[in-house]
Design a protein around this motif. Structure first.
Motif, PDB file in Angstrom:
ATOM      1  N   GLU A 187       0.817  -1.219   0.000  1.00 32.60           N
ATOM      2  CA  GLU A 187       0.000   0.000   0.000  1.00 32.60           C
ATOM      3  C   GLU A 187       0.853   1.272   0.000  1.00 32.60           C
ATOM      4  N   GLY A 188       2.184   1.110  -0.002  1.00 31.65           N
ATOM      5  CA  GLY A 188       3.072   2.261   0.005  1.00 31.65           C
ATOM      6  C   GLY A 188       3.220   2.908   1.379  1.00 31.65           C
ATOM      7  N   GLU A 189       2.843   2.179   2.415  1.00 34.06           N
ATOM      8  CA  GLU A 189       2.911   2.678   3.789  1.00 34.06           C
ATOM      9  C   GLU A 189       4.220   2.233   4.439  1.00 34.06           C
ATOM     10  N   PRO A 190       4.741   3.013   5.392  1.00 27.33           N
ATOM     11  CA  PRO A 190       5.976   2.620   6.074  1.00 27.33           C
ATOM     12  C   PRO A 190       5.743   1.494   7.078  1.00 27.33           C
ATOM     13  N   GLN A 191       6.794   0.799   7.432  1.00 29.34           N
ATOM     14  CA  GLN A 191       6.733  -0.244   8.442  1.00 29.34           C
ATOM     15  C   GLN A 191       6.395   0.409   9.783  1.00 29.34           C
ATOM     16  N   PHE A 192       5.675  -0.314  10.634  1.00 27.38           N
ATOM     17  CA  PHE A 192       5.302   0.240  11.936  1.00 27.38           C
ATOM     18  C   PHE A 192       6.539   0.616  12.747  1.00 27.38           C
ATOM     19  N   CYS A 193       7.571  -0.217  12.727  1.00 27.67           N
ATOM     20  CA  CYS A 193       8.767   0.067  13.518  1.00 27.67           C
ATOM     21  C   CYS A 193       9.454   1.338  13.037  1.00 27.67           C
ATOM     22  N   VAL A 194       9.559   1.514  11.728  1.00 25.88           N
ATOM     23  CA  VAL A 194      10.199   2.703  11.162  1.00 25.88           C
ATOM     24  C   VAL A 194       9.358   3.941  11.456  1.00 25.88           C
ATOM     25  N   MET A 195       8.069   3.834  11.269  1.00 19.78           N
ATOM     26  CA  MET A 195       7.156   4.949  11.462  1.00 19.78           C
ATOM     27  C   MET A 195       7.154   5.427  12.917  1.00 19.78           C
ATOM     28  N   ASP A 196       7.274   4.508  13.862  1.00 17.37           N
ATOM     29  CA  ASP A 196       7.134   4.852  15.278  1.00 17.37           C
ATOM     30  C   ASP A 196       8.436   5.190  15.984  1.00 17.37           C
ATOM     31  N   CYS A 197       9.583   4.920  15.385  1.00 16.42           N
ATOM     32  CA  CYS A 197      10.863   5.154  16.061  1.00 16.42           C
ATOM     33  C   CYS A 197      11.049   6.649  16.361  1.00 16.42           C
TER      34      CYS A 197
END
Length: 138
Positions: free
Chosen positions: A77-87
């Protein structure tokens, strides 16, 4: 395409937000993790530094387990990984290693420019996911 994750050890503060973002975002069970954070210090327990005051040393290392999918559904979907997004410290970067504009490639160029050493864990012997690299100038 060779997708890779780059973990900038010098930016990681050991907060476990990567692991918790993954757990919550992927609706994992209470005892299921795809990312764990290892504390490197005295070995006497979590967040126990090595050394004697004032010369104390400790660092953290997010470890991606084989169950990590790099959030394949989110990638589609072109969305970032949760870990990358939340760091909170932007210690994580993901992308296509062959694309110089990807987050991974840009982060790798940044850590190389500051003279960081880059390494990968032996995924076959360590029980970790392939495609994860670590960088540190220490």
């Amino acid at each position: 395409m060779a997708y890779k994750m780059l973990v900038d050890i010098d930016r990681c503060i050991g907060c476990w937000t990567c692991a918790m973002g993954c757990k919550v975002g992927n609706h994992l069970e209470d005892d299921e993790y795809r990312v764990e954070v290892t504390t490197h210090g005295s070995g006497a327990g979590i967040d126990r530094p090595a050394g004697v005051y004032p010369d104390l040393r400790m660092w953290w290392q997010p470890v991606y387990l084989p169950s990590c999918t790099f959030c394949a559904e989110r990638m589609k979907e072109g969305e970032p990984q949760f870990c990358v997004m939340d760091c909170p410290t932007q210690a994580l970067a993901f992308g296509d290693a062959a694309d110089p504009e990807s987050g991974y490639s840009q982060a790798r160029a940044r850590v190389e420019a500051r003279g960081a050493r880059i390494w990968a864990l032996d995924d076959a012997g360590s029980g970790t996911r392939a495609g994860v690299e670590y960088a540190s100038a220490r």
